[in-house]
Design an enzyme around this catalytic site. Sequence first.
Site, PDB file in Angstrom:
ATOM      1  CG  ASP A  71     -19.339  47.095 -21.142  1.00  0.00           C
ATOM      2  OD1 ASP A  71     -18.665  47.767 -20.323  1.00  0.00           O
ATOM      3  OD2 ASP A  71     -19.304  47.285 -22.370  1.00  0.00           O
ATOM      4  CE  LYS A 108     -17.241  56.233 -21.142  1.00  0.00           C
ATOM      5  NZ  LYS A 108     -17.747  56.581 -22.419  1.00  0.00           N
ATOM      6  CB  ALA A 133     -18.653  51.741 -19.277  1.00  0.00           C
ATOM      7  CD1 TRP A 144     -21.540  52.568 -27.022  1.00  0.00           C
ATOM      8  CD2 TRP A 144     -20.093  50.884 -26.736  1.00  0.00           C
ATOM      9  NE1 TRP A 144     -20.285  53.056 -27.230  1.00  0.00           N
ATOM     10  CE2 TRP A 144     -19.375  52.052 -27.067  1.00  0.00           C
ATOM     11  CE3 TRP A 144     -19.392  49.704 -26.511  1.00  0.00           C
ATOM     12  CZ2 TRP A 144     -17.995  52.066 -27.177  1.00  0.00           C
ATOM     13  CZ3 TRP A 144     -18.014  49.719 -26.615  1.00  0.00           C
ATOM     14  CH2 TRP A 144     -17.320  50.890 -26.946  1.00  0.00           C
TER      15      TRP A 144
HETATM   16  C1  LMR Z   1     -20.347  56.584 -25.949  1.00  0.00           C
HETATM   17  O1  LMR Z   1     -21.140  55.652 -25.918  1.00  0.00           O
HETATM   18  O2  LMR Z   1     -20.632  57.693 -26.430  1.00  0.00           O
HETATM   19  C2  LMR Z   1     -18.985  56.418 -25.341  1.00  0.00           C
HETATM   20  O3  LMR Z   1     -18.846  55.157 -24.766  1.00  0.00           O
HETATM   21  C3  LMR Z   1     -17.888  56.779 -26.255  1.00  0.00           C
HETATM   22  C4  LMR Z   1     -17.688  55.799 -27.359  1.00  0.00           C
HETATM   23  O4  LMR Z   1     -16.549  55.350 -27.509  1.00  0.00           O
HETATM   24  O5  LMR Z   1     -18.633  55.494 -28.096  1.00  0.00           O
END
Ligand code: LMR
Length: 393
Positions: free
Chosen positions: A208, A243, A210, A127
Site C-alpha cells: 500500500d 496526498k 499512499a 492504518w
Molecule cells: C489517515 O490515515 O489519517 C488518512 O489516510 C485519512 C484516512 O482516511 O484515515
Amino acid sequence: MFSNLKDQPADKILMLMASYKEDARSDKLDLGVGVYKDAQGNTPVMRAVKAAEKRIWEEQTTKSYVALAGDSAFADAMRDLVLGDSVSADRVAAIATPGGTGAFRQGVDLIRTANPDATVWISAPTWPNHVSILKTVGQAFKEYRYFDTTTGEVDFDGMMADLDGIKEGDVVLLHGCCHNPTGANLSGEQWSGVAQLLRQKKALPFVDIAYQGFGDGLDEDAAGTRILAETQPEMLIGASCSKNFGVYRDRVGLLMAVGDSANKKTTQGNLNHLNRQNYSFPPDHGARVVTTILTDPDLRADWQAELEDMRTGMLVLRQQLADELRQRLNDDRFDFIARHRGMFSRLGVDEAKVEAMRKDHGVYMVSDSRMNIAGLNAQTVPILADAIAKTCR
Ligand code: LMR
C-alpha cells in the site's frame, strides 16, 4: 428491517476530526487526520492540479464512460511513477479505483477470489482502516511485529521472526513508504531481506503506497516496492494519489497486480469484473488530472517542485520538533521524530497522555499517539514541544 442494525465501531481518526471541530479553543492544534497542511493551515489545490483541471475543462468534449479499468493512460502513467522500469508492462494488470482505500478493498476482494484460504499479514500497528476492511469482508488476518515503541524504530528482528510463520499463498501487507501510523520505515537492505523471505515462503506481497514523494523523494520512496517487483513472481500494489497530488476528495487510486504475462488477460478481466460488481466504472476526473500532469513535462516539473517543497517543509518541522524536545527534556528520547519519514510519527506514549495533551493543551493526535507533522508550522512546534514535555516527561 433497519431496527436490526447495530452501531458500527467508530473510526478513531474520523472521530478525532469531529471532536477537533467542536473544540472552541482558538489555540487548538490539529495533528489528527492525514491531510497535508501548509504553514497557514490550508490544504491547497496544487498549482499543477489547477492548471490540469483548467485544461480538461477547456478540452473535454464528453463525460461518457471510459472503461471498467479506467483510462489506460492513467494506469500507464501511474505504473511508471510507482514501478519505474522495475517490471515490464506486460506483467502488470491494473484498475483505477476510488482512492487508495478503493485499491486496498479491491485487492482484498481479488485475494479472496484467487485464494480464499490465504491469511493476510498486517504490521502491528497499521492504518486502522486496513483492519476494519479485512474484518468487514471476513478476511482472515494476523499481525506481524513492526514498531518498537521504546526506540521509535522498526522492530526488524521481530518482524522477520513473525513473518517466518507465513505459509505458502499468504499475503503480506507492507507500507511502500512513510509508514502510517508510525513514520518508521524499512531500509533498502531490510526491504531486500523481506523480499528474499517472501520469495522463499512463496507469499504474496501487497504494497500500500499512499505517500510517495512525502518521505525521501519520489523514486526513493518507491525503492522498496521496486525491489519487490524485481524479485517476486507476483505482487499487488495499491497506490493513492490523495496526498501526493492533494486530490483527496476526487478519490484517485490504482490497483496493480504484477504476475506472469501469460496470466495478465485473465487477471485484468477479474479486476475489471471487481470494478463492475462494486461500483461499475471508476471515477475519472481526478485520474485524468493526474494523467495530464504526469504526461506533460511542464506540469510534471511544477508538480514535482511543489511536492518537493511540501516534503522538505515536513523534514524541517521534524528536525525543529526533535531539537526543541531535546532541549526541554535534556534527553534524545524523541530524536526518532527527525529520522521518521512521511506525514506521521508515533510518539509511543499511552492513551492517557494523548488524552491529557488534548484536554490540557488542545493538542489533537490519534489515540495511539500518531501525530500529523504537516499539521504544524514553525510557530506551533514550540507549543507542541511544551505539551509533550509537560505531559510525557
Ligand atoms: C489517515 O490515515 O489519517 C488518512 O489516510 C485519512 C484516512 O482516511 O484515515
